[in-house]
Design a protein around this motif. Sequence first.
Motif, mmCIF file in Angstrom:
data_model
loop_
_atom_site.group_PDB
_atom_site.id
_atom_site.type_symbol
_atom_site.label_atom_id
_atom_site.label_comp_id
_atom_site.label_asym_id
_atom_site.label_seq_id
_atom_site.Cartn_x
_atom_site.Cartn_y
_atom_site.Cartn_z
ATOM 1 N N UNK A 116 0.786 -1.586 0.222
ATOM 2 C CA UNK A 116 -0.288 -0.165 0.087
ATOM 3 C C UNK A 116 1.062 0.919 -0.292
ATOM 4 N N UNK A 117 0.093 2.121 -0.758
ATOM 5 C CA UNK A 117 0.938 3.798 -0.620
ATOM 6 C C UNK A 117 0.821 4.158 0.764
ATOM 7 N N UNK A 118 2.146 5.165 0.855
ATOM 8 C CA UNK A 118 1.525 5.708 2.795
ATOM 9 C C UNK A 118 0.674 6.838 2.334
ATOM 10 N N UNK A 119 -0.332 7.296 3.178
ATOM 11 C CA UNK A 119 -0.955 8.711 3.691
ATOM 12 C C UNK A 119 -0.324 9.469 2.939
ATOM 13 N N UNK A 120 -0.835 10.821 1.833
ATOM 14 C CA UNK A 120 -0.009 11.238 1.257
ATOM 15 C C UNK A 120 -0.155 12.530 2.605
ATOM 16 N N UNK A 121 1.195 13.343 2.991
ATOM 17 C CA UNK A 121 1.444 14.690 3.877
ATOM 18 C C UNK A 121 2.168 15.715 3.283
ATOM 19 N N UNK A 122 1.199 17.124 4.399
ATOM 20 C CA UNK A 122 2.402 17.907 3.197
ATOM 21 C C UNK A 122 4.021 18.230 3.488
ATOM 22 N N UNK A 123 3.654 18.173 2.353
ATOM 23 C CA UNK A 123 5.741 18.482 3.115
ATOM 24 C C UNK A 123 6.791 17.347 2.600
ATOM 25 N N UNK A 124 5.591 16.017 1.793
ATOM 26 C CA UNK A 124 6.275 15.221 1.490
ATOM 27 C C UNK A 124 6.436 14.563 0.828
ATOM 28 N N UNK A 125 7.804 14.382 0.480
ATOM 29 C CA UNK A 125 6.941 13.515 -1.112
ATOM 30 C C UNK A 125 7.315 12.499 -1.000
ATOM 31 N N UNK A 126 6.145 12.097 -2.000
ATOM 32 C CA UNK A 126 6.222 9.764 -1.940
ATOM 33 C C UNK A 126 7.184 9.796 -2.021
ATOM 34 N N UNK A 127 7.782 8.514 -1.544
ATOM 35 C CA UNK A 127 8.314 7.958 -2.155
ATOM 36 C C UNK A 127 9.068 6.901 -3.131
ATOM 37 N N UNK A 128 10.159 7.057 -4.534
ATOM 38 C CA UNK A 128 10.330 7.009 -5.440
ATOM 39 C C UNK A 128 10.755 5.403 -5.804
ATOM 40 N N UNK A 129 10.323 5.160 -6.663
ATOM 41 C CA UNK A 129 10.564 3.765 -6.794
ATOM 42 C C UNK A 129 11.829 3.265 -6.407
ATOM 43 N N UNK A 130 12.209 2.046 -6.076
ATOM 44 C CA UNK A 130 13.453 1.352 -5.483
ATOM 45 C C UNK A 130 14.225 1.296 -6.499
ATOM 46 N N UNK A 131 15.321 1.118 -5.987
ATOM 47 C CA UNK A 131 16.817 0.308 -7.067
ATOM 48 C C UNK A 131 16.796 -0.849 -7.030
#
Length: 157
Positions: A116-131
């Motif tokens: 699941x994607x984390x709950x979006x929070x203001x000022x926090x960028x969504x995590x990029x796809x991992x390598x």
Amino acid sequence: MAEALRRGAGGIAGLRRFLEEYAEAVEWDIAHYWPGRSLLELYRGQMSWRELRVFLKHLPTDSATARAVRKSTPEEDAWTLVPQLLASVVDAVRENSFLQLKLHGDPKKTGRLKPPDPIPRPGVEPAKKSNVIRFGGRHGSGAKQLAAVFGRPAANQ
């Protein structure tokens, strides 16, 4: 809030300067936190400057005046410590549920299940796809990816 009042120090003159900039927010807070009172009472002589200073000094951090002084958006103010912690707990529960399904579920049914994607929070960028380097399958042996990580050509090239 108290710091903003101290910055424009100077007694009544400092309060007047403060009111010039934040009068609407102060008016809202007086109506909200001090029912039956109005900012007009200050100008009519029914409220002292000291009463106003004490009122402003002790306003809560979520008051309209405090938000105006901080120049923050309503969305930023909504994400205080408690909602941030609650969102973290919800994210942890969702992640745990996902892991339980993946570990104990039927691999045919849970094979394509995504975390699941984390709950979006203001000022926090969504995590990029991992390598993540995957070995085998459609991604090959991973030797090229490892070589790119360590900056050397792959041994089999």
